[in-house]
Write a protein that holds these residues in place. Structure first.
Motif, short mmCIF file in Angstrom:
data_model
loop_
_atom_site.label_atom_id
_atom_site.label_comp_id
_atom_site.label_asym_id
_atom_site.label_seq_id
_atom_site.Cartn_x
_atom_site.Cartn_y
_atom_site.Cartn_z
N GLY A 130 1.54 3.48 -13.23
CA GLY A 130 2.31 2.70 -12.27
C GLY A 130 1.48 2.09 -11.15
N ILE A 131 0.47 2.83 -10.68
CA ILE A 131 -0.36 2.31 -9.60
C ILE A 131 -1.17 1.12 -10.11
N SER A 132 -1.68 1.24 -11.31
CA SER A 132 -2.46 0.13 -11.90
C SER A 132 -1.57 -1.08 -12.17
N THR A 180 14.08 0.21 8.22
CA THR A 180 14.83 0.32 6.97
C THR A 180 15.57 -0.98 6.72
N VAL A 181 15.31 -1.59 5.59
CA VAL A 181 15.99 -2.84 5.25
C VAL A 181 17.31 -2.52 4.57
N THR A 182 18.36 -3.19 5.02
CA THR A 182 19.68 -2.91 4.44
C THR A 182 20.12 -4.01 3.48
N ARG A 188 -4.99 11.34 -3.15
CA ARG A 188 -3.61 11.67 -2.75
C ARG A 188 -2.93 10.40 -2.26
N ARG A 189 -1.64 10.29 -2.51
CA ARG A 189 -0.94 9.06 -2.12
C ARG A 189 -0.91 8.88 -0.61
N TYR A 190 -0.86 9.95 0.14
CA TYR A 190 -0.83 9.74 1.60
C TYR A 190 -2.14 9.13 2.08
N GLY A 233 5.69 -4.24 -8.26
CA GLY A 233 5.63 -2.78 -8.35
C GLY A 233 6.88 -2.23 -9.05
N ASP A 234 7.18 -0.97 -8.72
CA ASP A 234 8.31 -0.30 -9.39
C ASP A 234 9.63 -1.03 -9.17
N ALA A 235 9.74 -1.79 -8.11
CA ALA A 235 10.98 -2.52 -7.86
C ALA A 235 11.31 -3.45 -9.03
N VAL A 247 6.80 10.78 -4.04
CA VAL A 247 6.82 11.58 -5.28
C VAL A 247 6.03 10.84 -6.35
N SER A 248 4.81 11.30 -6.58
CA SER A 248 3.96 10.65 -7.57
C SER A 248 2.67 11.45 -7.73
N THR A 249 2.25 11.65 -8.97
CA THR A 249 0.87 12.07 -9.14
C THR A 249 0.03 10.79 -8.98
N HIS A 250 -1.26 10.84 -9.11
CA HIS A 250 -2.02 9.70 -8.59
C HIS A 250 -3.36 9.54 -9.25
N GLY A 269 5.61 -0.66 1.81
CA GLY A 269 4.19 -0.82 2.19
C GLY A 269 3.25 0.12 1.47
N ARG A 270 3.59 0.49 0.23
CA ARG A 270 2.66 1.36 -0.49
C ARG A 270 1.81 0.53 -1.46
N VAL A 271 1.58 1.07 -2.69
CA VAL A 271 0.57 0.42 -3.52
C VAL A 271 0.90 -1.03 -3.87
N VAL A 280 7.35 -4.30 6.06
CA VAL A 280 8.17 -3.27 6.70
C VAL A 280 8.36 -2.11 5.73
N ASP A 281 8.36 -0.92 6.28
CA ASP A 281 8.61 0.26 5.45
C ASP A 281 9.39 1.26 6.27
N GLN A 282 10.34 1.91 5.61
CA GLN A 282 11.13 2.91 6.35
C GLN A 282 10.29 4.14 6.64
#
Ligand SMILES: Cc1cc2nc3c(=O)[nH]c(=O)nc-3n(C[C@H](O)[C@H](O)[C@H](O)COP(=O)(O)OP(=O)(O)OC[C@H]3O[C@@H](n4cnc5c(N)ncnc54)[C@H](O)[C@@H]3O)c2cc1C
Length: 398
Positions: free
Chosen positions: A307-309, A130-132, A106-108, A294-296, A47-50, A16-18, A37-39
């Motif tokens: 990465g965010i863009s 958490t998805v398994t 900030r990412r948060y 995204g990164d996935a 962990v990311s600058t932004h 559930g992030r960017v 869903v997000d864990q």
């Protein structure tokens, strides 16, 4: 096992992030039934600058979220300074694609703004899940996810489409069997920390021998100080230094002595974070019942801070494809293949530049690549700015 509205959802998004919240927000605005869903819980950091590139700021603006980002206290960044070979050049951020400043929330803060926007649009955002793995039907089509909640209770969520927006180590990608279709050598390291106590007038970049360091102002008058180097260099310094913070200080001293000097007046307010050996890879973007965003699905070295863009751009392409498939406007495979083609076309130029930058060529070649990067980002920002309003179904045919 608890089964949440099995088969009633159009889309379940893992992460559930960017990437995940942006995709969810766009789909929900188009009227689809979306669960995220997000864990993790929000607000939380990752962990990311932004620092967000122009194209990412264009997306925030088009989606009506840029004011919220500014209201959160993220300063509008209107000046860029490059330091290289003993020279410094400052310039104002040009007005292009409707944007004349950058932001580095900030990412948060950013991720929470996106998750809240997804919720406001009607998406059901569930944290602590958490998805398994994915669930499949008898023909092998992905039809949902399995996981567990915070208390450890098993959960199953059925949906017509499962989206992996769960980052570099995507469980959805592995469980769906999404192959890596392109892999370049992972070589780069990025480390960063936050500092308070000195004002910064804008973003600054320091090009050194086999390094790029920098600073960008963020919330609460603080700045993020970062340094990118080959991983081998970061590891060698870490082996010698007595702490991670000492290693970071030594790397900064070597890469950007002027910056290190200025930081003597500042106070570090966070531990040093970062990543070594960052992969440069592309995965297959979709299969029956699933897709990645995204990164996935695509990961690149952080030296270009893009990465965010990438995530924002591809969230819109994917939302468009899913909207077509869910509305039976286009056949599913055709719609998702178009998503993959668009993603792969749009990532190409900046991916090539990123891989070359992450090999840290001599300074003149590095600077030339930085210029190419700036042109490529502006080009992409212009393309995105010209797209129709993503909340309108026009998107589906654009
Ligand atoms: C050191 C560093 C510096 C960077 N600097 C920049 C920068 O300055 N600018 C920029 O644009 N980009 C930068 N990036 C890249 C950027 O951080 C990523 O591209 C971006 O975070 C990708 O977003 P995402 O939503 O795809 O994945 P993520 O941000 O990784 O989010 C994935 C989410 O999925 C959740 N998740 C994972 N697995 C599961 C599971 N099994 N079940 C449930 N939830 C799960 C996680 O909890 C997480 O919330 C940097 C990256 C690094 C490592």
């Amino acid at each position: 096992m608890q089964t949440l509205n099995r088969s009633r959802h159009d889309v379940v998004i893992v992460g559930g992030r960017v990437a995940g919240s942006a995709t969810a927000m766009l789909l929900a605005r188009l009227g689809h039934d979306v669960v995220v869903v997000d864990q993790a819980s929000f607000p939380s950091d990752t962990v990311s600058t932004h620092s967000i590139a122009r194209s990412g700021v264009v997306q925030l603006h088009r989606w009506g979220l840029l004011d919220e980002v500014l209201d959160s206290g993220a300063p509008a960044i209107r000046q860029i300074t490059f330091h290289a070979g003993g020279e410094s050049v400052s310039r104002p951020v040009k007005d292009k694609a409707g944007v004349d400043f950058f932001v580095a929330p900030r990412r948060y803060v950013l991720d929470t703004i996106l998750a809240d926007a997804a919720e406001r649009a009607g998406a059901d955002v569930r944290t602590g899940v958490t998805v398994t793995g994915v669930q499949r039907d008898g023909r092998g089509r992905v039809v949902g996810v399995l996981g567990r909640d915070r208390a450890g209770a098993g959960i199953g969520i059925g949906a017509r489409y499962v989206i992996g927006a769960d980052g570099l180590r995507s469980r959805v990608a592995r469980s769906a069997g999404a192959p890596i279709t392109e892999a370049r050598p992972p070589g780069g390291a990025t480390q960063y920390a936050y500092y308070a106590g000195i004002p910064w007038t804008g973003i600054e970049f320091f090009v050194g021998e086999r390094s790029l360091a920098g600073v960008f102002p963020t919330h609460h008058g603080q700045a993020c100080i970062w340094v990118c180097t080959p991983s081998a260099a970061a590891k060698a310094v870490r082996r010698r230094a007595w702490s991670r913070a000492a290693a970071f200080g030594e790397l900064l001293e070597r890469s950007a002595p002027q910056l290190a000097e200025r930081l003597r007046q500042a106070r570090r307010t966070s531990p040093v974070a970062g990543m070594l050996r960052m992969p440069n890879q592309v995965r297959q973007a979709f299969g029956p019942g699933w897709a990645l965003v995204g990164d996935a699905g695509y990961h690149r070295d952080a030296v270009t801070g893009y990465g965010i863009s990438d995530a924002f751009r591809d969230a819109e392409f994917l939302a468009s494809a899913l909207d077509q498939a869910l509305g039976a406007v286009a056949e599913e495979t055709a719609a998702l293949a178009l998503y993959q083609r668009r993603r792969d076309q749009e990532l190409r130029e900046i991916f090539e530049i990123t891989c070359r930058l992450a090999a840290y060529p001599p300074v003149p070649a590095f600077i030339e690549l930085q210029k190419q990067l700036s042109t490529a980002i502006d080009k992409q920002a212009k393309v995105l700015a010209a797209r129709p309003d993503p909340a309108e179904r026009l998107l589906a045919t654009a």
